[in-house]
Design an enzyme around this catalytic site. Structure first.
Site, PDB file in Angstrom:
ATOM      1  N   TYR A   1     -11.398  45.811 -60.378  1.00 22.94           N
ATOM      2  CA  TYR A   1     -10.381  46.732 -59.836  1.00 22.94           C
ATOM      3  C   TYR A   1     -11.055  47.819 -59.023  1.00 22.94           C
ATOM      4  O   TYR A   1     -12.043  48.394 -59.486  1.00 22.94           O
ATOM      5  CB  TYR A   1      -9.565  47.396 -60.953  1.00 22.94           C
ATOM      6  CG  TYR A   1      -8.755  46.486 -61.826  1.00 22.94           C
ATOM      7  CD1 TYR A   1      -8.536  45.152 -61.508  1.00 22.94           C
ATOM      8  CD2 TYR A   1      -8.182  46.949 -63.017  1.00 22.94           C
ATOM      9  CE1 TYR A   1      -7.780  44.327 -62.337  1.00 22.94           C
ATOM     10  CE2 TYR A   1      -7.418  46.141 -63.842  1.00 22.94           C
ATOM     11  CZ  TYR A   1      -7.232  44.825 -63.499  1.00 22.94           C
ATOM     12  OH  TYR A   1      -6.479  44.016 -64.312  1.00 22.94           O
TER      13      TYR A   1
HETATM   14  N1  LIG Z   1      -5.383  40.331 -66.654  1.00 22.66           N
HETATM   15  C1  LIG Z   1      -4.942  40.223 -65.422  1.00 22.66           C
HETATM   16  O1  LIG Z   1      -5.198  39.222 -64.725  1.00 22.66           O
HETATM   17  C2  LIG Z   1      -4.098  41.329 -64.851  1.00 22.66           C
HETATM   18  C3  LIG Z   1      -3.400  41.135 -63.644  1.00 22.66           C
HETATM   19  C4  LIG Z   1      -2.620  42.196 -63.176  1.00 22.66           C
HETATM   20  C5  LIG Z   1      -2.568  43.389 -63.879  1.00 22.66           C
HETATM   21  N2  LIG Z   1      -3.279  43.555 -65.032  1.00 22.66           N
HETATM   22  C6  LIG Z   1      -3.251  44.822 -65.819  1.00 22.66           C
HETATM   23  O2  LIG Z   1      -1.928  45.174 -66.095  1.00 22.66           O
HETATM   24  C7  LIG Z   1      -1.645  46.466 -65.565  1.00 22.66           C
HETATM   25  C8  LIG Z   1      -0.191  46.502 -65.183  1.00 22.66           C
HETATM   26  O3  LIG Z   1       0.042  45.718 -64.031  1.00 22.66           O
HETATM   27  P1  LIG Z   1       0.520  46.386 -62.686  1.00 22.66           P
HETATM   28  O4  LIG Z   1       0.148  47.809 -62.726  1.00 22.66           O
HETATM   29  O5  LIG Z   1      -0.039  45.580 -61.563  1.00 22.66           O
HETATM   30  O6  LIG Z   1       2.094  46.152 -62.706  1.00 22.66           O
HETATM   31  P2  LIG Z   1       3.295  46.768 -63.553  1.00 22.66           P
HETATM   32  O7  LIG Z   1       2.802  47.540 -64.698  1.00 22.66           O
HETATM   33  O8  LIG Z   1       4.223  45.647 -63.761  1.00 22.66           O
HETATM   34  O9  LIG Z   1       3.956  47.760 -62.482  1.00 22.66           O
HETATM   35  C9  LIG Z   1       3.488  49.056 -62.399  1.00 22.66           C
HETATM   36  C10 LIG Z   1       4.005  49.763 -61.161  1.00 22.66           C
HETATM   37  O10 LIG Z   1       5.419  49.960 -61.258  1.00 22.66           O
HETATM   38  C11 LIG Z   1       5.747  51.224 -60.714  1.00 22.66           C
HETATM   39  N3  LIG Z   1       6.290  52.070 -61.800  1.00 22.66           N
HETATM   40  C12 LIG Z   1       5.687  52.422 -62.965  1.00 22.66           C
HETATM   41  N4  LIG Z   1       6.462  53.192 -63.714  1.00 22.66           N
HETATM   42  C13 LIG Z   1       7.611  53.352 -63.036  1.00 22.66           C
HETATM   43  C14 LIG Z   1       8.789  54.043 -63.316  1.00 22.66           C
HETATM   44  N5  LIG Z   1       8.928  54.743 -64.442  1.00 22.66           N
HETATM   45  N6  LIG Z   1       9.778  53.995 -62.395  1.00 22.66           N
HETATM   46  C15 LIG Z   1       9.629  53.311 -61.259  1.00 22.66           C
HETATM   47  N7  LIG Z   1       8.506  52.609 -60.930  1.00 22.66           N
HETATM   48  C16 LIG Z   1       7.500  52.630 -61.817  1.00 22.66           C
HETATM   49  C17 LIG Z   1       4.459  51.827 -60.146  1.00 22.66           C
HETATM   50  O11 LIG Z   1       4.272  51.356 -58.809  1.00 22.66           O
HETATM   51  P3  LIG Z   1       4.656  52.185 -57.489  1.00 22.66           P
HETATM   52  O12 LIG Z   1       3.469  52.974 -57.106  1.00 22.66           O
HETATM   53  O13 LIG Z   1       4.988  51.108 -56.513  1.00 22.66           O
HETATM   54  O14 LIG Z   1       5.838  53.070 -57.829  1.00 22.66           O
HETATM   55  C18 LIG Z   1       3.423  51.156 -61.033  1.00 22.66           C
HETATM   56  O15 LIG Z   1       2.131  51.187 -60.511  1.00 22.66           O
HETATM   57  C19 LIG Z   1      -2.679  46.667 -64.467  1.00 22.66           C
HETATM   58  O16 LIG Z   1      -2.898  48.021 -64.132  1.00 22.66           O
HETATM   59  C20 LIG Z   1      -3.877  46.019 -65.101  1.00 22.66           C
HETATM   60  O17 LIG Z   1      -4.482  46.891 -66.033  1.00 22.66           O
HETATM   61  C21 LIG Z   1      -4.028  42.525 -65.525  1.00 22.66           C
END
Ligand SMILES: NC(=O)c1ccc[n+]([C@@H]2O[C@H](COP(=O)([O-])OP(=O)(O)OC[C@H]3O[C@@H](n4cnc5c(N)ncnc54)[C@H](OP(=O)(O)O)[C@@H]3O)[C@@H](O)[C@H]2O)c1
Length: 320
Positions: free
Chosen positions: A53
């Site tokens: 990341y």
């Molecule tokens: N193991 C793997 O292969 C893998 C793959 C992907 C992710 N991950 C992990 O999982 C974590 C979560 O995934 P992700 O961050 O990609 O996606 P997510 O948690 O599904 O979406 C998070 C995004 O949604 C928006 N958001 C968050 N809270 C909100 C709220 N209260 N109201 C409105 N919008 C909101 C923000 O984006 P905006 O800036 O667009 O508002 C935020 O960055 C990652 O940070 C990482 O640690 C792991």
């Protein structure tokens, strides 16, 4: 803070984990520090990152998220207050990838240096590596645990068959076992976890920390249309959700949110927290307001009826 054990690792974690893939991408260093400070102020202390990341952001090379976290630990002198999860295995350039003993020995030192710490609480295989025998990977993890550099290990993006064979290898060779699984799992993307992984995790007592818990923000219901979602940095990941099933899920989320006086994002997390085997969903935030909203989901308990309504709306096939 109410905590639960991550698998059988002895590590206690709260019901929500902050995702770190935004650090150095959609959250710069100052914002990342604000988010991490707000996380602790909210009574939570579990953070997930990865060596890779946020390599995909223009100008980045990977390591940015761990570097920001390391600077924050150093500035706040609070490493011991945080349960820190990171990962190894995705391409970091010049053949640096996979789960071989040689590569992991090098990658862990790089992560520890960037994170400015002597230990990682949860070190995860970011994805499976079929070219390396599972005993070899588990063997190097055993060394790292013995050396105090890692407390527990986890798997991410494994198939049920390969997770099962890794658990068998741990048993057979008396090696540490994967204590957690990090799968993609949310109200929209259900089959991948529920079909077979859920059974392996529940029957073996693994902790499950799903990622994309908010379907990249789609489940917050903040995008009125696909056109609106096409303009944001996560556009590529969001577009698959704008279809009749996605809209059905949003409608149910909004209905339940009104009933329980909460936000759709909170309801989406509460639904996940109620699913079998789930220890702590991972979600990221890019503003302190979003983070506080997510943190409050740990206090939201849905009724059986509300859970059923959401599960029905998100089923792949809806009965007529
Ligand atoms: N193991 C793997 O292969 C893998 C793959 C992907 C992710 N991950 C992990 O999982 C974590 C979560 O995934 P992700 O961050 O990609 O996606 P997510 O948690 O599904 O979406 C998070 C995004 O949604 C928006 N958001 C968050 N809270 C909100 C709220 N209260 N109201 C409105 N919008 C909101 C923000 O984006 P905006 O800036 O667009 O508002 C935020 O960055 C990652 O940070 C990482 O640690 C792991």
């Amino acid at each position: 803070m109410e905590t639960r054990e991550l698998g059988r690792s002895g590590i206690k974690v709260p019901a929500l984990c902050l995702g770190g893939n935004v650090f150095g991408w959609t959250a710069d260093e100052t914002r990342s520090f604000e988010l991490l400070d707000a996380l602790l102020e909210s009574g939570l202390n579990f953070v997930d990152t990865a060596d890779v990341y946020s390599k995909w952001a223009p100008g980045n090379h990977g390591g940015e998220s761990e570097t920001i976290l390391g600077k924050w630990f150093a500035a706040r002198r609070n490493r011991d207050r945080v349960v820190l999860a990171t990962k190894v295995g995705l391409p970091m350039g010049e053949g640096k990838q996979g789960l071989s003993r040689k590569y992991i020995r090098q990658a862990v030192e790089d992560s520890l240096r960037r994170l400015q710490t002597s230990y990682i609480d949860l070190y995860q295989s970011h994805r499976d590596d079929e070219s390396t025998p599972q005993e070899e990977t588990l063997g190097v993890y055993a060394e790292l645990i013995a050396e105090g550099k890692v407390r527990a290990i986890g798997a991410s993006n494994f198939t049920a068959a390969r997770l099962h064979s890794a658990l068998e290898a741990s048993r057979k060779h008396n090696l540490p076992r994967y204590e957690s699984l990090q799968p993609e799992y949310n109200l929209y993307d259900r089959a991948g976890y529920e079909a077979a992984l859920e059974g392996v995790c529940v029957s073996n007592g693994l902790g499950v920390i799903p990622y994309f818990s908010l379907a990249s923000g789609f489940l917050s219901a903040k995008y009125g249309t696909a056109e609106e979602a096409a303009k944001v940095p996560r556009a590529g990941m969001l577009k698959k959700y704008f279809n009749p099933r996605g809209m059905r899920i949003l409608a149910a989320l909004q209905e339940v949110a009104r009933e329980v006086k909460a936000k759709p994002a909170q309801v989406a997390l509460a639904w996940l927290m109620a699913r079998p085997g789930i220890t702590a969903p991972i979600a990221s935030a890019t503003t302190v307001e979003q983070l506080r909203e997510l943190a409050a989901s740990t206090r939201l308990e849905l009724t059986h009826n509300a859970i059923e309504k959401l599960s029905r709306a998100s089923a792949e096939i809806v009965a007529a």
